[in-house]
Design an enzyme around this catalytic site. Structure first.
Site, mmCIF file in Angstrom:
data_model
loop_
_atom_site.group_PDB
_atom_site.id
_atom_site.type_symbol
_atom_site.label_atom_id
_atom_site.label_comp_id
_atom_site.label_asym_id
_atom_site.label_seq_id
_atom_site.Cartn_x
_atom_site.Cartn_y
_atom_site.Cartn_z
ATOM 1 N N GLY A 73 -2.171 4.152 -52.556
ATOM 2 C CA GLY A 73 -1.914 3.953 -51.128
ATOM 3 C C GLY A 73 -2.625 2.737 -50.574
ATOM 4 O O GLY A 73 -3.436 2.108 -51.247
ATOM 5 N N ASP A 118 -14.165 -0.565 -49.557
ATOM 6 C CA ASP A 118 -14.616 -0.823 -48.185
ATOM 7 C C ASP A 118 -13.472 -1.187 -47.247
ATOM 8 O O ASP A 118 -13.681 -1.418 -46.058
ATOM 9 C CB ASP A 118 -15.670 -1.940 -48.176
ATOM 10 N N ARG A 120 0.690 -10.486 -43.933
ATOM 11 C CA ARG A 120 1.716 -10.648 -44.963
ATOM 12 C C ARG A 120 3.071 -10.196 -44.421
ATOM 13 O O ARG A 120 3.145 -9.178 -43.735
ATOM 14 C CB ARG A 120 1.288 -9.800 -46.144
ATOM 15 N N ARG A 131 7.209 0.481 -53.035
ATOM 16 C CA ARG A 131 6.964 0.142 -54.444
ATOM 17 C C ARG A 131 7.541 1.218 -55.352
ATOM 18 O O ARG A 131 7.840 2.323 -54.884
ATOM 19 C CB ARG A 131 5.440 0.085 -54.670
ATOM 20 N N ASP A 162 2.570 0.295 -59.013
ATOM 21 C CA ASP A 162 2.292 0.186 -57.570
ATOM 22 C C ASP A 162 2.382 -1.255 -57.103
ATOM 23 O O ASP A 162 2.363 -1.518 -55.897
ATOM 24 C CB ASP A 162 0.908 0.768 -57.234
ATOM 25 N N ASP A 191 1.512 -8.613 -54.426
ATOM 26 C CA ASP A 191 0.129 -8.349 -54.863
ATOM 27 C C ASP A 191 -0.351 -9.360 -55.894
ATOM 28 O O ASP A 191 -0.109 -9.247 -57.088
ATOM 29 C CB ASP A 191 -0.018 -6.904 -55.387
#
Ligand code: AMP
Ligand code: MG
Length: 496
Positions: A85, A120, A171, A178, A247, A257
């Site tokens: 996720g 984080d 983006r 996906r 993913d 990605d």
């Protein structure tokens, strides 16, 4: 103004977490893509405002936006992880661009979500600059890719091995759905959501098959075809995605990605840049095989929708895999023949192609320039058909130490070229053989200048050069050259 729609946020709650980006200390815009803003038909004036910067930093939420973090799972290096996720991204919403296409607008590095696990939720400036450069470079080469709209610094540090400046990338994508999004619902046995997702995807990306009797099977084929085309393009430009986990494979067929990705300089099919890819799973020449593996994962998620009995469904999955295999092989070969200016997929031309790759591998010749210099030779042949008088012949042969073999190959190649049409062939070759790719040493230089000295001039210069990869740009010829040493020890990193 900017007004967003939220069709994904209207899907059932299992699909996402509703969450706002975490505000940042001091938003500072370091890059905005006005060309993209124009291309999409967005309001340029709005993006010049202070308000826009706050929105692109996640400090302010548009009234029309319903921010969410999307749920997905995925096979990472072959191992299934049932929950990944958006751990550091938030989908702000969607808009319809100038061409009528629906696009996602997402912030990456926007803070923690339910899916952050130990992370984080933030991103460092270096990797965001890298994603910007590579995604835009792919787009300008003609390879489908998510796009980069802006980068803001957050005024906060992120802690990796050392403190780094934090940043957020905005983006734009056809969607962020996906293969792993499908796997998420299968892992939970949630057939209803799986069907909802599948129908949403057909409606959003593959409307042409909506009325088909066997639309779920046709969806697999449509996705397979998109991926076959995408991955063959990557390979024909020497691109290595580096982390083709399920993913990171987009249902729309865009490159997505950009952690450890990089362009290969010297041809070696086993090239791996990613520091964690110890066994070369995602090596240059393995990408077609992995795409097939991923398509198998995707097709398997739809087993229940394909046919009432398992055997029929499994046979359809097999058929789809074969379909992928066939499309991929064809697309790769036609792409390379096009780069060589050869029209026919004949035995003779296949032999030429294999010989060139053998020669390039043996000599570790520069991949991009080998093809580009062939384009240049063809351009000269259009004026004067005597190969021995073509000036670019030397440039090509200089890429190889064994001059004689290169010369022989050139001779064979030029005798297969249809010289009556040299002008037209040269034109079409020059559209698929770039002079400028995002070479690692140039990318690093641009990022380091920006990161260490807050000097974005190299970054801007590189972006500008890479936006015209097929043009001669004589002033920047250095940027077309590979690094001096053929010992490529360049490493890239994930989890950035
Ligand atoms: P990637 O390797 O970028 O494809 O990310 C794999 C998974 O890790 C995704 O679920 C990401 O959202 C998550 N992830 C990566 N970096 C972070 C981070 N700094 N904080 C939280 N989640 C992250
Ligand atoms: Mg990812």
């Amino acid at each position: 103004m900017l007004s967003l729609e939220n069709t994904y946020a209207k899907l059932p709650e299992a699909f996402f977490e509703k969450i706002n980006p975490e505000p940042v200390k001091k938003a500072e815009l370091v890059k905005i893509n006005y060309d993209l803003i124009d291309e999409l038909g967005l309001d340029k004036k709005f993006f010049k405002s202070k308000e826009a910067v706050e929105i692109l930093a996640g400090n302010k939420i548009l009234a029309s936006s319903e921010p969410i973090a999307q749920a997905y799972a995925g096979h990472q290096f072959g191992h299934f992880v049932p929950q990944l996720g958006d751990g550091r991204a938030v989908l702000l919403g969607e808009f319809i661009d100038k061409s009528g296409a629906r696009r996602d607008m997402q912030l990456k590095g926007s803070g923690q979500t339910r899916f952050s696990r130990a992370g984080d939720g933030r991103a460092a400036i270096g990797p965001m600059l890298r994603e910007y450069i590579i995604s835009e470079a792919l787009h300008h080469l003609g390879i489908p890719s998510t796009r980069s709209l802006s980068i803001v610094k957050t005024g906060e540090k992120v802690y990796r091995e050392r403190p780094l400046d934090g940043a957020i990338l905005c983006r734009v994508a056809s969607s962020h759905i996906r293969v792993g999004t499908f796997e998420y619902f299968v892992a939970r046995g949630d057939n209803e959501s799986l069907k909802t997702l599948t129908d949403y995807v057909i409606d959003r990306h593959y409307l042409e098959i909506e009325k088909d009797e066997n639309k779920y099977f046709n969806l697999i084929k449509a996705v397979a075809e998109k991926q076959a085309s995408l991955v063959s393009k990557w390979m024909n430009f020497g691109f290595i995605h580096g982390v083709m986990n399920t993913d990171n494979m987009s249902i729309s067929g865009e490159s997505i990605d950009f952690g450890p990705c990089a362009f290969m300089n010297f041809y070696n099919p086993a090239t791996v840049f990613s520091s964690i890819d110890h066994y070369g799973r995602y090596a240059y020449a393995n990408q077609g095989h992995i795409a097939k593996w991923n398509i198998n994962c995707f097709a398997s998620t739809l087993l229940n929708l394909l046919a009432p009995d398992e055997n029929t469904a499994k046979n359809l999955v097999m058929e789809a895999i074969e379909f992928f295999q066939d499309k991929f092989a064809k697309s790769l070969r036609t792409g390379i023949l096009e780069k060589l200016g050869l029209k026919e997929d004949s035995d003779e031309n296949r032999k030429l192609l294999l010989q060139l790759f053998e020669l390039m591998e043996m000599e570790r010749a520069d991949f991009t320039l080998s093809f580009r210099y062939l384009s240049d030779i063809c351009e000269e042949l259009a004026q004067n058909p005597k190969l021995e008088e073509a000036k670019s012949k030397k440039k090509f042969c200089d890429l190889f130490e064994n001059d004689e073999q290169a010369q022989n190959w050139l001779q064979n190649w030029s005798s297969e070229l249809d010289l009556n049409q040299a002008e037209a062939i040269s034109q079409s070759m020059s559209k698929v053989n770039p002079l400028f790719i995002a070479r690692n040493h140039n990318v690093e230089k641009a990022i380091e200048h920006a990161r260490r000295e807050n000097d974005f001039s190299e970054f801007e210069k590189l972006i500008s050069i890479l936006s015209k990869p097929y043009e001669k740009q004589n002033n920047y010829i250095d940027y077309s050259l590979p690094p001096e040493s053929k010992e490529e020890n360049y490493q890239t990193f994930c989890g950035t």
